[in-house]
Write a protein that holds these residues in place. Structure first.
Motif, mmCIF file in Angstrom:
data_model
loop_
_atom_site.group_PDB
_atom_site.id
_atom_site.type_symbol
_atom_site.label_atom_id
_atom_site.label_comp_id
_atom_site.label_asym_id
_atom_site.label_seq_id
_atom_site.Cartn_x
_atom_site.Cartn_y
_atom_site.Cartn_z
ATOM 1 N N GLN A 1 0.803 -1.222 0.000
ATOM 2 C CA GLN A 1 0.000 0.000 0.000
ATOM 3 C C GLN A 1 0.839 1.277 0.000
ATOM 4 O O GLN A 1 0.296 2.375 -0.076
ATOM 5 C CB GLN A 1 -0.910 0.013 1.208
ATOM 6 C CG GLN A 1 -0.182 0.156 2.545
ATOM 7 C CD GLN A 1 -1.153 0.249 3.700
ATOM 8 O OE1 GLN A 1 -2.360 0.180 3.529
ATOM 9 N NE2 GLN A 1 -0.633 0.421 4.892
ATOM 10 N N TRP B 1 -6.306 -2.027 8.359
ATOM 11 C CA TRP B 1 -6.276 -1.760 6.920
ATOM 12 C C TRP B 1 -7.285 -0.693 6.493
ATOM 13 O O TRP B 1 -7.156 -0.108 5.410
ATOM 14 C CB TRP B 1 -6.565 -3.059 6.152
ATOM 15 C CG TRP B 1 -5.541 -4.109 6.404
ATOM 16 C CD1 TRP B 1 -5.638 -5.172 7.262
ATOM 17 C CD2 TRP B 1 -4.241 -4.199 5.817
ATOM 18 N NE1 TRP B 1 -4.481 -5.914 7.251
ATOM 19 C CE2 TRP B 1 -3.612 -5.350 6.377
ATOM 20 C CE3 TRP B 1 -3.549 -3.430 4.879
ATOM 21 C CZ2 TRP B 1 -2.316 -5.733 6.015
ATOM 22 C CZ3 TRP B 1 -2.263 -3.818 4.523
ATOM 23 C CH2 TRP B 1 -1.670 -4.958 5.084
ATOM 24 N N ARG B 2 -8.268 -0.395 7.347
ATOM 25 C CA ARG B 2 -9.297 0.581 6.992
ATOM 26 C C ARG B 2 -9.041 1.945 7.640
ATOM 27 O O ARG B 2 -9.825 2.867 7.482
ATOM 28 C CB ARG B 2 -10.680 0.062 7.393
ATOM 29 C CG ARG B 2 -11.091 -1.187 6.619
ATOM 30 C CD ARG B 2 -12.394 -1.780 7.136
ATOM 31 N NE ARG B 2 -13.514 -0.878 6.943
ATOM 32 C CZ ARG B 2 -14.242 -0.796 5.834
ATOM 33 N NH1 ARG B 2 -13.960 -1.586 4.812
ATOM 34 N NH2 ARG B 2 -15.243 0.043 5.747
ATOM 35 N N GLN C 1 -8.014 0.937 -5.421
ATOM 36 C CA GLN C 1 -7.522 0.651 -4.068
ATOM 37 C C GLN C 1 -8.560 0.987 -3.011
ATOM 38 O O GLN C 1 -8.716 0.265 -2.019
ATOM 39 C CB GLN C 1 -6.240 1.447 -3.800
ATOM 40 C CG GLN C 1 -5.039 1.008 -4.604
ATOM 41 C CD GLN C 1 -4.903 1.752 -5.916
ATOM 42 O OE1 GLN C 1 -5.909 2.193 -6.502
ATOM 43 N NE2 GLN C 1 -3.688 1.911 -6.376
ATOM 44 N N ARG D 1 -10.521 -1.664 -0.367
ATOM 45 C CA ARG D 1 -10.418 -1.469 1.073
ATOM 46 C C ARG D 1 -11.775 -1.221 1.722
ATOM 47 O O ARG D 1 -12.036 -1.698 2.816
ATOM 48 C CB ARG D 1 -9.488 -0.282 1.354
ATOM 49 C CG ARG D 1 -8.980 -0.188 2.779
ATOM 50 C CD ARG D 1 -7.909 0.867 2.872
ATOM 51 N NE ARG D 1 -6.775 0.551 2.049
ATOM 52 C CZ ARG D 1 -5.658 -0.033 2.472
ATOM 53 N NH1 ARG D 1 -5.574 -0.395 3.739
ATOM 54 N NH2 ARG D 1 -4.668 -0.268 1.664
ATOM 55 N N TYR D 2 -12.638 -0.443 1.041
ATOM 56 C CA TYR D 2 -13.883 -0.004 1.670
ATOM 57 C C TYR D 2 -15.148 -0.499 0.984
ATOM 58 O O TYR D 2 -16.245 -0.325 1.512
ATOM 59 C CB TYR D 2 -13.922 1.529 1.716
ATOM 60 C CG TYR D 2 -12.802 2.136 2.527
ATOM 61 C CD1 TYR D 2 -12.803 2.078 3.924
ATOM 62 C CD2 TYR D 2 -11.743 2.784 1.901
ATOM 63 C CE1 TYR D 2 -11.783 2.643 4.662
ATOM 64 C CE2 TYR D 2 -10.706 3.358 2.641
ATOM 65 C CZ TYR D 2 -10.737 3.276 4.019
ATOM 66 O OH TYR D 2 -9.721 3.832 4.759
#
Length: 209
Positions: free
Chosen positions: A42, A123-124, A167, A171-172
């Motif tokens: 990332q 990760w969030r 990305q 992630r979301y």
């Protein structure tokens, strides 16, 4: 005789390489904030979003057994400084030191950071304590241990994420929380209350700035 000369040249080469590393480690103090360009998956997205080479950060701990860095990766861990430095791109590093704090306050911040050891990486980039990301760990450590909040909180939408749609979806999901607040390594590095001890980054702050 020739092998003695070659042996001597080899030893000299090793000492020439090792000396700068040892000199840098000798400058470090517990509580110093260290940043580099991570090689993680990332890292490129973080650099693009923040327009900075700095994508990872940790806190220094100096002990009789050596110098270590407490960092939020997967999981939050404590690693030897030399290993941490070597993980950065080209070994470049930025070292920042809190101004106006004594050794006891910096130690309390380090202790606060170590209280999160073993927690998973977030990760969030949330703000709960169940999981941690790197700059969150540093900001919370000083807030909890010394009562000082370094860096400025930013919203996800205020960063340059326009080119990171894939990305963000990974992630979301579909609904990217653009109003979510977070702290970035670049934001920590801009805080003038952290003075530069060492820098290999020509585009970032230099000693005396």
């Amino acid at each position: 005789m020739r092998w003695l000369v070659l042996w001597g040249v080899w030893l000299w080469g090793l000492s020439a390489v090792a000396a700068p590393r040892e000199e840098l480690a000798a400058k470090l103090q517990t509580g110093d904030v260290v940043l580099h360009t991570s090689r993680s998956r990332q890292s490129q997205a973080i650099r693009a979003a923040t327009h900075s080479a700095l994508s990872h950060v940790g806190l220094v701990e100096v002990t009789a057994q050596g110098v270590f860095v407490v960092e939020a990766v997967q999981p939050v861990q404590r690693v030897p400084f030399a290993k941490w430095k070597a993980r950065g791109v080209k070994g470049h590093i930025l070292v920042l030191r809190p101004q106006g704090l004594d050794a006891e306050q910096r130690q309390r911040a380090l202790t606060a950071a170590k209280s999160h050891l073993g927690k998973p990486y977030d990760w969030r980039f949330g703000w709960g304590d169940e999981a941690m990301y790197c700059s969150e760990l540093v900001r919370k450590a000083y807030a909890q241990g010394a009562g000082v909040e370094y860096g400025a909180m930013e919203t996800l939408g205020s960063l340059d994420v326009a080119g990171l749609k894939q990305q963000m979806r990974e992630r979301y999901g579909v609904q990217v929380p653009l109003e979510q607040e977070l702290i970035t390594p670049a934001s920590l590095a801009r805080d003038a209350r952290l003075s530069v001890v060492h820098s290999d980054f020509p585009s970032e702050r230099q000693p005396g700035s």
